[in-house]
Design an enzyme around this catalytic site. Structure first.
Site, PDB file in Angstrom:
ATOM      1  N   HIS A  83       0.641  -1.243   0.051  1.00 63.35           N
ATOM      2  CA  HIS A  83      -0.067   0.260   0.027  1.00 63.35           C
ATOM      3  C   HIS A  83       1.075   1.367   0.436  1.00 63.35           C
ATOM      4  CE1 HIS A  83      -3.288   2.819   1.324  1.00 63.35           C
ATOM      5  NE2 HIS A  83      -2.412   3.293   2.079  1.00 63.35           N
ATOM      6  N   ASP A 162     -14.598   3.391   8.967  1.00 64.70           N
ATOM      7  CA  ASP A 162     -14.157   4.176   7.999  1.00 64.70           C
ATOM      8  C   ASP A 162     -14.012   5.062   6.799  1.00 64.70           C
ATOM      9  OD1 ASP A 162     -11.185   5.101   7.190  1.00 64.70           O
ATOM     10  OD2 ASP A 162     -11.459   4.346   5.464  1.00 64.70           O
ATOM     11  N   ARG A 169     -13.336  13.295   8.331  1.00 62.55           N
ATOM     12  CA  ARG A 169     -12.124  13.926   8.482  1.00 62.55           C
ATOM     13  C   ARG A 169     -12.083  14.694   7.372  1.00 62.55           C
ATOM     14  NH1 ARG A 169      -8.469   9.160   8.798  1.00 62.55           N
ATOM     15  NH2 ARG A 169      -6.458  10.938   8.517  1.00 62.55           N
ATOM     16  N   SER A 184      -7.323   4.109   9.422  1.00 64.53           N
ATOM     17  CA  SER A 184      -8.312   4.427   8.812  1.00 64.53           C
ATOM     18  C   SER A 184      -7.405   3.741   7.200  1.00 64.53           C
ATOM     19  CB  SER A 184      -8.073   5.698   8.049  1.00 64.53           C
ATOM     20  OG  SER A 184      -8.450   5.847   6.647  1.00 64.53           O
ATOM     21  N   LYS A 188      -8.423  -0.985   6.459  1.00 64.26           N
ATOM     22  CA  LYS A 188      -8.682  -1.543   5.638  1.00 64.26           C
ATOM     23  C   LYS A 188      -7.881  -3.096   4.424  1.00 64.26           C
ATOM     24  CE  LYS A 188      -8.511   3.112   4.014  1.00 64.26           C
ATOM     25  NZ  LYS A 188      -8.789   3.918   4.115  1.00 64.26           N
TER      26      LYS A 188
END
Ligand code: URA
Length: 439
Positions: A83, A162, A169, A184, A188
Site C-alpha cells: 500500500h 472508516d 475528517r 484508517s 482496510k
C-alpha cells in the site's frame, strides 16, 4: 454505558480511552448511533490529544471489525499486499502486483481512488476499457484462487466505520493525525485477508505528508500496530519531490506500467518497485535474501510471466487485454502540447506537486470525491532531475481534452520544471526501511 459526550470529554481532557470506549465510538460511526457533530468532536479531540500505541491498536482493531474481514484461509499460498500513502505518478501497484503473483505469492489488493493531487490505482485500472474494479468479496476470493491476483475497490461491507470517519475528517480538518491515519489505512488493508503487508510511506512536496520526520513517525506506528495485530509489516520511506517515472495521468500511467513489465521501465520507478517487491517476498518467506528476491522479480519480467499475469488479471476483470500489446486502445486525448526547453542545461527540479496540479487541472484527478476523471489526460515524456537537455528539446508532453485547461496547464507545467547550469544528481528515493531486521 457511557454517553458519547462523556467519552468525548475524557479524550478532550487527555485521558487514554479504554477498548470499550473506543469500540463505542467506532460502532457509533458505523451504525449511526453517534451524531456527526459528536464524531467530529471526538476526531478533533484525538487530533489534539493523540492516542497511546495501545489506544491506536484498539482503534485499528475496532475499525477493521466494523465490517467483514475477508477469509482467505482456503488459499494455501502466502498472501501479500503493498500500500502506498499516495504520490504523483505512483503507478507501482499496477505492475508490482503481477510481478509478485508471478513469483507464486497471492496478491489480494483492495485499492482506493485518487483524491486531491494524488492519483488512485482504481482510476488507473478503469482507463483499461471494460475493466471492472467492483467485484464482490466472493468474486474477489474466486479470482485469487484462480489466478492469484485481484485489484479491486473497497466493498460497502469492508471497514464501513472508516468510510464514515474519513468523509468527516476530510471536511473537519482532522486528517493529519497519526493514530487516525493508522486506523484508517490498516483497518482496510488488514480486512483484505492478507498474511503480510509492505507500505510505501511517502514524504516530500508531492506526498500528503510533506515532512520526513512525521512520515517516519507514521511508518513506525503503522509497522508496530500491524505487527502487534499478527501481520508482519514493513514500511519503506520514500521521497516524493519529483513525480515517479515520466508519466502522470491514468491511461498514460497504465502505459508506463506496461513498459515496466516489458523491462523498459524508468530507473526511479523500478528502484522503488524492486525495493517494495523484495520486502514482500522476504516477509512471506518465499526467499531468504534480498538478492534471491531481486533475482525472482527480475526473472518474472525477463520471462514474460509478470506481463502474462497482468493480461490474465485484465481478462478476469472484464477488461480489454489487447491494450497490453496495442497502447492505442487506451483512451487518448484530443490535444497534445510539447513543452520545450528555452535553454540548454541540466534539469534541476521537477516539482511533483506542480505537475500533479497541472494534471488535476486537465481533469486527471478529482477535487471532490464525486467528481468524474478524464482517463486520457495528463503529462508524458517528463524529464528527470539530473538529465542534460538541449535548447528546444521536449521537457514534457501535455495531453488535454479542453483548450482552456490546456492553456492553464502549460503555464503550470512550465513553472514546475527548472533547467540551469548546475549539474544535479538524480535524487535518492529510498530513505529507510522501517521494521527491517526486526525479526
Ligand atoms: N489514506 C487513508 O486511507 N486514510 C488516511 O487517513 C490517510 C490516507
Amino acid at each position: 454505558m457511557a454517553f458519547p459526550q462523556h467519552i468525548i470529554a475524557r479524550k478532550r481532557d487527555g485521558h487514554a480511552l479504554t477498548r470499550e470506549e473506543i469500540g463505542a465510538f467506532v460502532r457509533g460511526a458505523a451504525d449511526g448511533s453517534w451524531a456527526d457533530y459528536q464524531l467530529s468532536a471526538m476526531l478533533m479531540a484525538i487530533v489534539w490529544r493523540g492516542m497511546t500505541p495501545q489506544e491506536t491498536a484498539h482503534y485499528t482493531e475496532a475499525m477493521m471489525h466494523s465490517g467483514v474481514v475477508a477469509d482467505l484461509a482456503s488459499i494455501v499460498q502466502p498472501k501479500a499486499d503493498k500500500h502506498s500513502t499516495g504520490g504523483v505518478g505512483d503507478k507501482i501497484s499496477l505492475h508490482l502486483a503481477p510481478m509478485i503473483a508471478a513469483c507464486g505469492v497471492v496478491v489480494p489488493m483492495i485499492s482506493g481512488r485518487g483524491l486531491g493531487h494524488t492519483g488512485g490505482t482504481l482510476d488507473k485500472l478503469e482507463s483499461i476499457p471494460g475493466f471492472n474494479v467492483n467485484l464482490s468479496l466472493a468474486a474477489y476470493r474466486a479470482q485469487l484462487e484462480n489466478i492469484g491476483l485481484a485489484l479491486i475497490g473497497q466493498t460497502a461491507d469492508l471497514a464501513p466505520a472508516d468510510k464514515k470517519l474519513y468523509a468527516l475528517r476530510d471536511v473537519t480538518a482532522t486528517v493529519e493525525s497519526i493514530p487516525l491515519i493508522c486506523g484508517s489505512i490498516l483497518s482496510k488493508k488488514l480486512a483484505e485477508g492478507i498474511d503480510v503487508l509492505v507500505l510505501d510511506v511517502k514524504f516530500g512536496r508531492g506526498a500528503f505528508m510533506k515532512d520526513q520526520v512525521k512520515a517516519r513517525e507514521l511508518a513506525r506506528a503503522l509497522v508496530s500496530v500491524a505487527t502487534a495485530m499478527g501481520k508482519p509489516t514493513r514500511a519503506v520511506l520514500t521521497a516524493m519531490d519529483e513525480p515517479l517515472g515520466r508519466t502522470v495521468g491514468n491511461a498514460l500511467e497504465v502505459g508506463e506500467s506496461i513498459e515496466c513489465l516489458r523491462g523498459e521501465g524508468p530507473a526511479d520507478v523500478m528502484d522503488v518497485t524492486y525495493t517494495l517487491g523484495e520486502q514482500m517476498l522476504l516477509l512471506t518467506k518465499v526467499v531468504t535474501t534480498k538478492a534471491e528476491a531481486r533475482a525472482q522479480l527480475e526473472a518474472s519480467i525477463a520471462s514474460g510471466a509478470a506481463l502474462d499475469k497482468f493480461r490474465e488479471m485484465i481478462v478476469a476483470q472484464g477488461g480489454d487485454a489487447r491494450v497490453v500489446d496495442d497502447g492505442w486502445r487506451l483512451p487518448r486525448a484530443r490535444l497534445l502540447f510539447e513543452l520545450r526547453a528555452t535553454r540548454a542545461g541540466f534539469v534541476t527540479d521537477v516539482d511533483a506537486l506542480g505537475v500533479a496540479l497541472a494534471a488535476l487541472r486537465l481533469g486527471a484527478g478529482r477535487a471532490k470525491a464525486a467528481d468524474a476523471v478524464d482517463h486520457a489526460v495528463g503529462v508524458s515524456g517528463l524529464v528527470k532531475i539530473g538529465e542534460r537537455v538541449a535548447a528546444g528539446s521536449v521537457l514534457g508532453v501535455i495531453h488535454a481534452n479542453d483548450e482552456g485547461a490546456l492553456s492553464e496547464a502549460q503555464g503550470m507545467l512550465a513553472k514546475s520544471v527548472s533547467v540551469s547550469d548546475t549539474q544535479t544528481e538524480a535524487p535518492q528515493l529510498i530513505e529507510e526501511i522501517v521494521g527491517e531486521g526486526a525479526g
